[in-house]
Design a protein around this motif. Structure first.
Motif, PDB file in Angstrom:
ATOM      1  N   ALA A  68     -39.444 111.143  73.627  1.00 34.20           N
ATOM      2  CA  ALA A  68     -39.804 112.384  74.321  1.00 34.20           C
ATOM      3  C   ALA A  68     -40.820 113.164  73.486  1.00 34.20           C
ATOM      4  CB  ALA A  68     -38.560 113.226  74.566  1.00 34.20           C
ATOM      5  N   TYR A  69     -41.417 114.177  74.087  1.00 31.92           N
ATOM      6  CA  TYR A  69     -42.424 114.995  73.408  1.00 31.92           C
ATOM      7  C   TYR A  69     -41.876 115.672  72.156  1.00 31.92           C
ATOM      8  CZ  TYR A  69     -40.293 119.305  75.156  1.00 31.92           C
ATOM      9  OH  TYR A  69     -39.435 120.346  75.402  1.00 31.92           O
ATOM     10  N   ASP A  70     -40.561 115.909  72.115  1.00 38.49           N
ATOM     11  CA  ASP A  70     -39.964 116.625  70.983  1.00 38.49           C
ATOM     12  C   ASP A  70     -39.351 115.688  69.936  1.00 38.49           C
ATOM     13  OD1 ASP A  70     -37.755 115.695  72.348  1.00 38.49           O
ATOM     14  OD2 ASP A  70     -36.855 117.673  72.658  1.00 38.49           O
ATOM     15  N   GLY A  71     -39.612 114.380  70.066  1.00 37.14           N
ATOM     16  CA  GLY A  71     -39.116 113.426  69.082  1.00 37.14           C
ATOM     17  C   GLY A  71     -37.764 112.820  69.412  1.00 37.14           C
ATOM     18  N   THR A  72     -37.085 113.333  70.413  1.00 43.76           N
ATOM     19  CA  THR A  72     -35.801 112.768  70.811  1.00 43.76           C
ATOM     20  C   THR A  72     -36.041 111.516  71.658  1.00 43.76           C
ATOM     21  OG1 THR A  72     -35.678 114.151  72.793  1.00 43.76           O
ATOM     22  CG2 THR A  72     -34.652 115.021  70.782  1.00 43.76           C
ATOM     23  N   LEU A  73     -34.986 110.768  71.915  1.00 44.70           N
ATOM     24  CA  LEU A  73     -35.067 109.593  72.771  1.00 44.70           C
ATOM     25  C   LEU A  73     -34.327 109.872  74.076  1.00 44.70           C
ATOM     26  CD1 LEU A  73     -34.392 106.779  70.142  1.00 44.70           C
ATOM     27  CD2 LEU A  73     -36.588 107.433  71.157  1.00 44.70           C
ATOM     28  N   LEU A  74     -34.853 109.335  75.174  1.00 44.49           N
ATOM     29  CA  LEU A  74     -34.209 109.561  76.463  1.00 44.49           C
ATOM     30  C   LEU A  74     -34.358 108.346  77.357  1.00 44.49           C
ATOM     31  CD1 LEU A  74     -36.389 111.809  78.716  1.00 44.49           C
ATOM     32  CD2 LEU A  74     -37.099 111.279  76.426  1.00 44.49           C
ATOM     33  N   THR A  75     -33.462 108.244  78.319  1.00 41.21           N
ATOM     34  CA  THR A  75     -33.523 107.149  79.280  1.00 41.21           C
ATOM     35  C   THR A  75     -34.482 107.545  80.407  1.00 41.21           C
ATOM     36  OG1 THR A  75     -31.601 108.048  80.429  1.00 41.21           O
ATOM     37  CG2 THR A  75     -31.187 106.320  78.787  1.00 41.21           C
ATOM     38  N   PRO A  76     -35.064 106.564  81.081  1.00 39.82           N
ATOM     39  CA  PRO A  76     -36.023 106.851  82.144  1.00 39.82           C
ATOM     40  C   PRO A  76     -35.481 107.767  83.248  1.00 39.82           C
ATOM     41  CG  PRO A  76     -36.150 104.549  81.553  1.00 39.82           C
ATOM     42  CD  PRO A  76     -34.960 105.117  80.829  1.00 39.82           C
ATOM     43  N   ASP A  77     -34.180 107.710  83.522  1.00 38.12           N
ATOM     44  CA  ASP A  77     -33.622 108.538  84.597  1.00 38.12           C
ATOM     45  C   ASP A  77     -33.574 110.025  84.226  1.00 38.12           C
ATOM     46  OD1 ASP A  77     -31.611 107.998  82.718  1.00 38.12           O
ATOM     47  OD2 ASP A  77     -30.023 108.197  84.210  1.00 38.12           O
ATOM     48  N   LYS A  78     -33.907 110.343  82.999  1.00 37.44           N
ATOM     49  CA  LYS A  78     -33.957 111.742  82.571  1.00 37.44           C
ATOM     50  C   LYS A  78     -35.365 112.135  82.110  1.00 37.44           C
ATOM     51  CE  LYS A  78     -29.122 112.096  81.257  1.00 37.44           C
ATOM     52  NZ  LYS A  78     -28.732 111.548  82.491  1.00 37.44           N
ATOM     53  N   ALA A  79     -36.325 111.251  82.378  1.00 39.19           N
ATOM     54  CA  ALA A  79     -37.681 111.429  81.850  1.00 39.19           C
ATOM     55  C   ALA A  79     -38.690 111.835  82.916  1.00 39.19           C
ATOM     56  CB  ALA A  79     -38.142 110.135  81.191  1.00 39.19           C
ATOM     57  N   MET A  80     -39.717 112.527  82.448  1.00 36.89           N
ATOM     58  CA  MET A  80     -40.872 112.877  83.271  1.00 36.89           C
ATOM     59  C   MET A  80     -42.106 112.289  82.595  1.00 36.89           C
ATOM     60  SD  MET A  80     -42.528 116.619  83.992  1.00 36.89           S
ATOM     61  CE  MET A  80     -41.751 116.988  85.541  1.00 36.89           C
ATOM     62  N   TYR A  81     -42.949 111.661  83.396  1.00 33.55           N
ATOM     63  CA  TYR A  81     -44.194 111.109  82.866  1.00 33.55           C
ATOM     64  C   TYR A  81     -45.336 112.034  83.253  1.00 33.55           C
ATOM     65  CZ  TYR A  81     -47.928 107.890  81.700  1.00 33.55           C
ATOM     66  OH  TYR A  81     -49.045 107.321  81.140  1.00 33.55           O
ATOM     67  N   VAL A  82     -46.113 112.444  82.271  1.00 27.83           N
ATOM     68  CA  VAL A  82     -47.241 113.351  82.489  1.00 27.83           C
ATOM     69  C   VAL A  82     -48.519 112.576  82.185  1.00 27.83           C
ATOM     70  CG1 VAL A  82     -48.253 115.577  81.893  1.00 27.83           C
ATOM     71  CG2 VAL A  82     -45.774 115.256  81.708  1.00 27.83           C
ATOM     72  N   SER A  83     -49.246 112.193  83.221  1.00 32.54           N
ATOM     73  CA  SER A  83     -50.464 111.398  83.029  1.00 32.54           C
ATOM     74  C   SER A  83     -51.719 112.260  82.896  1.00 32.54           C
ATOM     75  CB  SER A  83     -50.639 110.420  84.196  1.00 32.54           C
ATOM     76  OG  SER A  83     -50.830 111.139  85.402  1.00 32.54           O
ATOM     77  N   ASP A  84     -51.664 113.496  83.341  1.00 31.48           N
ATOM     78  CA  ASP A  84     -52.845 114.369  83.348  1.00 31.48           C
ATOM     79  C   ASP A  84     -52.957 115.114  82.012  1.00 31.48           C
ATOM     80  OD1 ASP A  84     -54.853 116.197  83.833  1.00 31.48           O
ATOM     81  OD2 ASP A  84     -53.945 117.056  85.629  1.00 31.48           O
ATOM     82  N   PRO A  85     -53.992 114.816  81.211  1.00 36.66           N
ATOM     83  CA  PRO A  85     -54.141 115.513  79.931  1.00 36.66           C
ATOM     84  C   PRO A  85     -54.289 117.028  80.097  1.00 36.66           C
ATOM     85  CG  PRO A  85     -55.937 113.926  80.268  1.00 36.66           C
ATOM     86  CD  PRO A  85     -55.028 113.837  81.449  1.00 36.66           C
ATOM     87  N   ASP A  86     -54.832 117.466  81.221  1.00 41.04           N
ATOM     88  CA  ASP A  86     -54.968 118.907  81.450  1.00 41.04           C
ATOM     89  C   ASP A  86     -53.610 119.586  81.618  1.00 41.04           C
ATOM     90  OD1 ASP A  86     -57.711 118.758  81.235  1.00 41.04           O
ATOM     91  OD2 ASP A  86     -58.039 118.609  83.396  1.00 41.04           O
ATOM     92  N   MET A  87     -52.639 118.872  82.190  1.00 41.44           N
ATOM     93  CA  MET A  87     -51.285 119.448  82.297  1.00 41.44           C
ATOM     94  C   MET A  87     -50.692 119.640  80.905  1.00 41.44           C
ATOM     95  SD  MET A  87     -50.185 120.264  85.311  1.00 41.44           S
ATOM     96  CE  MET A  87     -48.414 120.150  85.402  1.00 41.44           C
ATOM     97  N   TRP A  88     -50.947 118.687  80.004  1.00 40.56           N
ATOM     98  CA  TRP A  88     -50.473 118.838  78.625  1.00 40.56           C
ATOM     99  C   TRP A  88     -51.105 120.061  77.980  1.00 40.56           C
ATOM    100  CZ3 TRP A  88     -46.522 116.424  76.394  1.00 40.56           C
ATOM    101  CH2 TRP A  88     -46.117 115.186  76.884  1.00 40.56           C
TER     102      TRP A  88
END
Length: 194
Positions: free
Chosen positions: A11-31
């Motif tokens: 995850a963005y904060d260094g933790t690990l997560l399963t896909p069912d709890k994850a969000m994928y952000v493909s747009d660099p502008d959203m970041w």
């Protein structure tokens, strides 16, 4: 199914997560504009780290919207959740956020009229002097001449600090924000134009 429940994604904060709890952000502008922490708060799913690519056959719980959308999607700023976020940023008087937003949103190399017809042009995206957001139809560029107080009270104008920022002015012009018409000024002060 096995991967969806057992693989761990960073995850963005260094933790690990399963896909069912994850969000994928493909747009660099959203970041850059919204950020991972805000996305997690808004959508309830933790974004996968920015530099991680997910295999196409591995599904995550949510894909983040694009910042300003495309022909098949209205984009974050045009959705209710995005509009509420922009209203909160205005209420928090977050001027740097709006400057960055307008800079990023003026980057697509669209033909000039495309901006005016895009869903984002009709969204509550224009920061006004009273720290609210409105549409291109409800927030105006201030006329260059002095205007009476009654006009100031009856109309919303683009935040004055944005008027000193060329990328902001350029973007607002592209989506069709216009100067308050003289006819509206005259009507507000009670001058009969006939």
């Amino acid at each position: 199914e096995y991967l969806r429940k057992n693989v761990k994604l960073p995850a963005y904060d260094g933790t690990l997560l399963t896909p069912d709890k994850a969000m994928y952000v493909s747009d660099p502008d959203m970041w850059d504009v919204v950020g991972a922490t805000a996305l997690e708060k808004l959508y309830g799913f933790k974004p996968v780290a920015q530099d991680v690519r997910i295999p196409t056959d591995l599904r995550v719980a949510r894909n983040a919207p694009l910042l300003y959308g495309h022909s098949g999607s209205s984009g974050f700023v045009s959705e209710k959740i995005g509009g509420d976020f922009l209203a909160d940023m205005a209420k928090d008087k977050n001027l740097p956020f709006f400057k960055l937003l307008y800079e990023k949103m003026s980057k697509p190399n669209w033909p000039p009229d495309t901006y005016k017809y895009a869903p984002l042009a009709r969204a509550n995206i224009v920061l006004a002097n009273d720290w609210t957001v409105g549409t291109r139809e409800t927030v105006y560029f201030r006329p260059e001449h002095k205007i009476p107080g009654i006009v100031e009270r009856n109309f919303k104008f683009v935040h004055s600090s944005l008027m000193e920022d060329a990328p902001s002015v350029s973007f607002l012009d592209k989506i069709g924000v216009r100067q308050l018409p003289e006819s509206e000024i005259q009507k507000a002060i009670g001058v009969d134009l006939l």
